[in-house]
Design a protein around this motif. Structure first.
Motif, PDB file in Angstrom:
ATOM      1  N   GLY A 120      40.852   9.834  42.524  1.00 32.30           N
ATOM      2  CA  GLY A 120      39.918   9.393  41.662  1.00 32.30           C
ATOM      3  C   GLY A 120      40.103  10.574  40.400  1.00 32.30           C
ATOM      4  O   GLY A 120      39.419  11.601  40.678  1.00 32.30           O
ATOM      5  N   PHE A 121      39.127   9.888  39.795  1.00 33.63           N
ATOM      6  CA  PHE A 121      38.711  11.377  38.674  1.00 33.63           C
ATOM      7  C   PHE A 121      36.508  11.513  38.426  1.00 33.63           C
ATOM      8  O   PHE A 121      36.568  10.034  38.845  1.00 33.63           O
ATOM      9  CB  PHE A 121      38.324  10.522  37.101  1.00 33.63           C
ATOM     10  CG  PHE A 121      40.131  11.210  36.254  1.00 33.63           C
ATOM     11  CD1 PHE A 121      40.700  11.755  37.378  1.00 33.63           C
ATOM     12  CD2 PHE A 121      41.314   9.756  35.900  1.00 33.63           C
ATOM     13  CE1 PHE A 121      42.423  12.032  36.870  1.00 33.63           C
ATOM     14  CE2 PHE A 121      42.322  10.089  35.457  1.00 33.63           C
ATOM     15  CZ  PHE A 121      43.093  11.176  36.204  1.00 33.63           C
ATOM     16  N   ALA A 122      36.408  12.271  39.143  1.00 34.26           N
ATOM     17  CA  ALA A 122      34.642  12.540  39.012  1.00 34.26           C
ATOM     18  C   ALA A 122      34.201  12.132  37.411  1.00 34.26           C
ATOM     19  O   ALA A 122      35.101  12.775  36.366  1.00 34.26           O
ATOM     20  CB  ALA A 122      34.306  13.540  39.430  1.00 34.26           C
ATOM     21  N   ILE A 123      33.573  11.298  36.975  1.00 33.73           N
ATOM     22  CA  ILE A 123      33.008  11.053  34.864  1.00 33.73           C
ATOM     23  C   ILE A 123      31.700  10.868  35.455  1.00 33.73           C
ATOM     24  O   ILE A 123      30.800  10.659  35.966  1.00 33.73           O
ATOM     25  CB  ILE A 123      33.742   9.820  35.014  1.00 33.73           C
ATOM     26  CG1 ILE A 123      34.675   8.877  35.456  1.00 33.73           C
ATOM     27  CG2 ILE A 123      33.277   9.825  33.708  1.00 33.73           C
ATOM     28  CD1 ILE A 123      36.329  10.333  34.614  1.00 33.73           C
ATOM     29  N   GLY A 124      31.456  12.572  34.762  1.00 36.57           N
ATOM     30  CA  GLY A 124      29.692  12.981  34.804  1.00 36.57           C
ATOM     31  C   GLY A 124      29.614  13.479  36.607  1.00 36.57           C
ATOM     32  O   GLY A 124      30.744  13.827  36.548  1.00 36.57           O
ATOM     33  N   ASP A 125      28.057  13.017  36.310  1.00 37.39           N
ATOM     34  CA  ASP A 125      27.679  13.520  38.147  1.00 37.39           C
ATOM     35  C   ASP A 125      27.872  12.686  38.873  1.00 37.39           C
ATOM     36  O   ASP A 125      27.381  13.057  39.874  1.00 37.39           O
ATOM     37  CB  ASP A 125      26.145  14.213  37.806  1.00 37.39           C
ATOM     38  CG  ASP A 125      25.688  14.759  36.770  1.00 37.39           C
ATOM     39  OD1 ASP A 125      27.033  16.211  36.303  1.00 37.39           O
ATOM     40  OD2 ASP A 125      25.003  15.214  35.860  1.00 37.39           O
ATOM     41  N   ASP A 126      27.768  11.588  38.542  1.00 37.07           N
ATOM     42  CA  ASP A 126      27.399  10.384  40.293  1.00 37.07           C
ATOM     43  C   ASP A 126      28.442   9.390  39.870  1.00 37.07           C
ATOM     44  O   ASP A 126      28.071   8.360  39.953  1.00 37.07           O
ATOM     45  CB  ASP A 126      25.916  10.080  40.202  1.00 37.07           C
ATOM     46  CG  ASP A 126      25.717   9.526  38.880  1.00 37.07           C
ATOM     47  OD1 ASP A 126      26.198   9.359  38.139  1.00 37.07           O
ATOM     48  OD2 ASP A 126      24.240   9.064  38.140  1.00 37.07           O
ATOM     49  N   GLU A 127      29.480   9.457  38.809  1.00 37.99           N
ATOM     50  CA  GLU A 127      30.196   8.359  38.855  1.00 37.99           C
ATOM     51  C   GLU A 127      31.951   8.673  39.630  1.00 37.99           C
ATOM     52  O   GLU A 127      32.086   9.864  38.831  1.00 37.99           O
ATOM     53  CB  GLU A 127      30.410   8.041  37.901  1.00 37.99           C
ATOM     54  CG  GLU A 127      28.861   6.722  37.569  1.00 37.99           C
ATOM     55  CD  GLU A 127      28.680   6.384  35.569  1.00 37.99           C
ATOM     56  OE1 GLU A 127      27.766   4.821  35.906  1.00 37.99           O
ATOM     57  OE2 GLU A 127      29.093   7.131  34.657  1.00 37.99           O
ATOM     58  N   PHE A 128      32.594   7.513  39.237  1.00 43.72           N
ATOM     59  CA  PHE A 128      33.950   7.691  39.529  1.00 43.72           C
ATOM     60  C   PHE A 128      34.625   6.574  39.332  1.00 43.72           C
ATOM     61  O   PHE A 128      34.525   6.111  39.130  1.00 43.72           O
ATOM     62  CB  PHE A 128      34.520   8.162  41.030  1.00 43.72           C
ATOM     63  CG  PHE A 128      33.864   7.258  42.173  1.00 43.72           C
ATOM     64  CD1 PHE A 128      35.022   6.090  42.626  1.00 43.72           C
ATOM     65  CD2 PHE A 128      32.649   7.142  42.717  1.00 43.72           C
ATOM     66  CE1 PHE A 128      35.021   5.644  43.529  1.00 43.72           C
ATOM     67  CE2 PHE A 128      32.834   6.379  43.559  1.00 43.72           C
ATOM     68  CZ  PHE A 128      33.889   5.429  44.244  1.00 43.72           C
ATOM     69  N   VAL A 129      36.636   6.695  38.901  1.00 43.49           N
ATOM     70  CA  VAL A 129      37.057   5.838  38.748  1.00 43.49           C
ATOM     71  C   VAL A 129      38.197   6.555  39.986  1.00 43.49           C
ATOM     72  O   VAL A 129      38.532   7.306  40.689  1.00 43.49           O
ATOM     73  CB  VAL A 129      37.625   5.662  37.227  1.00 43.49           C
ATOM     74  CG1 VAL A 129      36.410   5.116  37.003  1.00 43.49           C
ATOM     75  CG2 VAL A 129      38.205   7.253  37.116  1.00 43.49           C
ATOM     76  N   ILE A 130      39.053   5.041  40.144  1.00 39.71           N
ATOM     77  CA  ILE A 130      40.202   5.537  41.192  1.00 39.71           C
ATOM     78  C   ILE A 130      41.268   5.457  40.596  1.00 39.71           C
ATOM     79  O   ILE A 130      41.982   4.493  39.778  1.00 39.71           O
ATOM     80  CB  ILE A 130      39.868   4.291  42.140  1.00 39.71           C
ATOM     81  CG1 ILE A 130      40.323   3.186  42.010  1.00 39.71           C
ATOM     82  CG2 ILE A 130      39.026   4.957  42.733  1.00 39.71           C
ATOM     83  CD1 ILE A 130      40.278   2.088  43.393  1.00 39.71           C
TER      84      ILE A 130
END
Length: 313
Positions: A120-130
């Motif tokens: 996945g990609f870590a987006i910001g401090d508390d979200e992710f996409v796979i």
């Protein structure tokens, strides 16, 4: 659409499982998260993720999906998208989501129900996409995906083992993220993890030999009743009829149940964008089909509400 994944190992135990899988995270315990087999991106459920820290690899709890982008998964060509390229090339921009299953029309899991990882990609401090791969090209779901082509996205999560997760998250991967992902994608397509399909059978099986009649219960067999005879009437022989076993009925069957209707073809992106515009919603920010489909659902709801208000006026 790659938006459902189970995670049945809690925050207190997940670090040990991740290390045992070959991904050397530190001893930090991630923030608590709910466990279960029906977690999903629609509800922005939280999962433990392997991320890079200043001291090495660690676990952080993050939410599935990026709210501002209305997106939870990434298709091919992500290096050509500004947001995904920036995350891929940032030292701490990549993550590996810890899961025990995912659902793409059928549950996929390890035979022992152990953990594995989704890139996945870590987006910001508390979200992710796979990240996802073409399900039609995988040995795990290829046959199923080809049969249902035209329905759904035809994708599946890009899954890896502990070593693959560590390689993806490592800060040095920022120099060549696409090349690293390509090698991990080949392993995912060949099902190097040995994933199996179907829900876990770890639950206690029902006792053998039971029928619906046994389950619901049935009265004792009745003996043939012999009518009393009077003294004036000579008794006649009474032939007892054989008592038949109660017929086991399929409680779910229905003789008049209509045959299922054929599924209509899914709308094209052009058709969905037309509906989105008709509902007064923007389309300029929609770059991938999952984003279009999410906005389309909102548009359909708006148009239906407008039609209802018009009828009541």
């Amino acid at each position: 659409m790659c938006g459902r994944a189970g995670m049945t190992v809690g925050a207190a135990a997940v670090g040990g499982r991740v290390r045992a899988a070959g991904c050397a995270v530190d001893d930090a315990v991630p923030e608590p998260y709910a466990t279960g087999t029906t977690k999903n991106a629609k509800d922005r459920d939280a999962y433990p993720t392997v991320v890079a820290s200043d001291a090495g690899l660690t676990l952080r709890t993050k939410s599935f999906g990026v709210r501002r982008l209305r997106c939870h998964c990434v298709f091919d060509g992500w290096m050509g998208k500004t947001t995904w390229r920036a995350a891929a090339m940032a030292p701490k921009g990549r993550c590996a989501v810890v899961v025990t299953s995912f659902v793409e029309g059928v549950t996929c899991r390890r035979a022992d129900d152990g953990i594995f990882f989704v890139l996945g990609f870590a987006i910001g401090d508390d979200e992710f996409v796979i990240l996802t791969t073409d399900a039609k090209q995988t040995s795990l779901l290829g046959e199923r995906a080809r049969k249902s082509e035209g329905f759904g996205s035809g994708r599946m999560p890009l899954v890896v083992d502990g070593a693959g997760a560590a390689a993806w998250v490592a800060p040095e991967t920022a120099a060549a993220p696409e090349a690293v992902a390509r090698g991990l994608d080949e392993a995912a397509r060949s099902n190097a993890l040995g994933l199996v399909t179907g829900a876990s059978r770890a639950k206690k099986a029902a006792a053998p030999g039971r029928t619906l009649h046994d389950f619901w219960g049935g009265g004792a067999k009745k003996k043939a009743k012999v009518e009393p005879t009077s003294a004036a009437t000579p008794p006649t022989s009474v032939k007892a009829e054989a008592v038949k076993e109660p017929e086991v009925v399929d409680l779910c069957a229905s003789d008049d149940e209509p045959a299922p209707a054929a599924r209509p073809p899914p709308p094209t992106i052009k058709e969905m964008k037309a509906s989105i515009s008709a509902a007064g919603l923007p389309t300029a920010d929609l770059v991938e089909r999952p984003q279009v489909e999410e906005r389309y659902k909102e548009a359909v709801a708006r148009l239906a509400e407008a039609a209802r208000l018009k009828r009541e006026a």
